[in-house]
Motif scaffolding. Sequence first.
Motif, PDB file in Angstrom:
ATOM      1  N   GLU A  52       0.830  -1.202   0.000  1.00  0.00           N
ATOM      2  CA  GLU A  52       0.000   0.000   0.000  1.00  0.00           C
ATOM      3  C   GLU A  52       0.868   1.257   0.000  1.00  0.00           C
ATOM      4  OE1 GLU A  52      -2.878   2.061   3.242  1.00  0.00           O
ATOM      5  OE2 GLU A  52      -3.223  -0.077   2.860  1.00  0.00           O
ATOM      6  N   GLN A  53       1.912   1.239   0.782  1.00  0.00           N
ATOM      7  CA  GLN A  53       2.807   2.391   0.866  1.00  0.00           C
ATOM      8  C   GLN A  53       3.555   2.620  -0.460  1.00  0.00           C
ATOM      9  OE1 GLN A  53       5.640   2.018   4.038  1.00  0.00           O
ATOM     10  NE2 GLN A  53       5.407   4.181   4.554  1.00  0.00           N
ATOM     11  N   ARG A  55       2.597   1.661  -3.445  1.00  0.00           N
ATOM     12  CA  ARG A  55       1.629   2.138  -4.446  1.00  0.00           C
ATOM     13  C   ARG A  55       1.350   3.627  -4.281  1.00  0.00           C
ATOM     14  NH1 ARG A  55      -2.509  -2.970  -4.350  1.00  0.00           N
ATOM     15  NH2 ARG A  55      -1.338  -4.238  -5.830  1.00  0.00           N
ATOM     16  N   GLY A  56       1.215   4.074  -3.042  1.00  0.00           N
ATOM     17  CA  GLY A  56       0.982   5.492  -2.790  1.00  0.00           C
ATOM     18  C   GLY A  56       2.151   6.349  -3.238  1.00  0.00           C
ATOM     19  N   ASP A  57       3.368   5.914  -2.903  1.00  0.00           N
ATOM     20  CA  ASP A  57       4.565   6.671  -3.305  1.00  0.00           C
ATOM     21  C   ASP A  57       4.731   6.675  -4.824  1.00  0.00           C
ATOM     22  OD1 ASP A  57       5.006   7.168  -0.652  1.00  0.00           O
ATOM     23  OD2 ASP A  57       6.751   5.831  -0.471  1.00  0.00           O
ATOM     24  N   GLU A  60       2.363   9.133  -6.331  1.00  0.00           N
ATOM     25  CA  GLU A  60       2.862  10.497  -6.147  1.00  0.00           C
ATOM     26  C   GLU A  60       3.964  10.826  -7.144  1.00  0.00           C
ATOM     27  OE1 GLU A  60       4.120  11.230  -2.141  1.00  0.00           O
ATOM     28  OE2 GLU A  60       2.184  10.613  -1.307  1.00  0.00           O
TER      29      GLU A  60
END
Length: 121
Positions: A52-53, A55-57, A60
Amino acid sequence: MPLISRAEIAVFEKRVQLPMVLLILERDREWVKKSPFKLKAPYVELLDRAIEQVRGDLAEIIELMRANGMKVRRGSKDDNFSEYVFCYGGYEDHRRYLNIRLKNAVEDQLRLYLTTAAQAF
């Protein structure tokens, strides 16, 4: 003076590395789910948080690159080197990376994301 700054190169390199990190985490998650571990849930949860982390980065980074007109293309690849073409501000920067260097950088990123995910528990 270089045409693309170090900060911009770092963004390009993250764009190259994060999909590799994501692929490894997703494959490891599937392997853990199929493995004979007695208690799989903690491992799967750790990997899910890390995924999840990442994918978020990655989202961005992609948005930042899109907003600034930055593009990366994969060039040639052989046993020792992988080439990437970084496009920004009307310039193309062809960079060749040792595959072992890419592997080590991805391992470092993997450690970072797993550590951060473990601290979130």
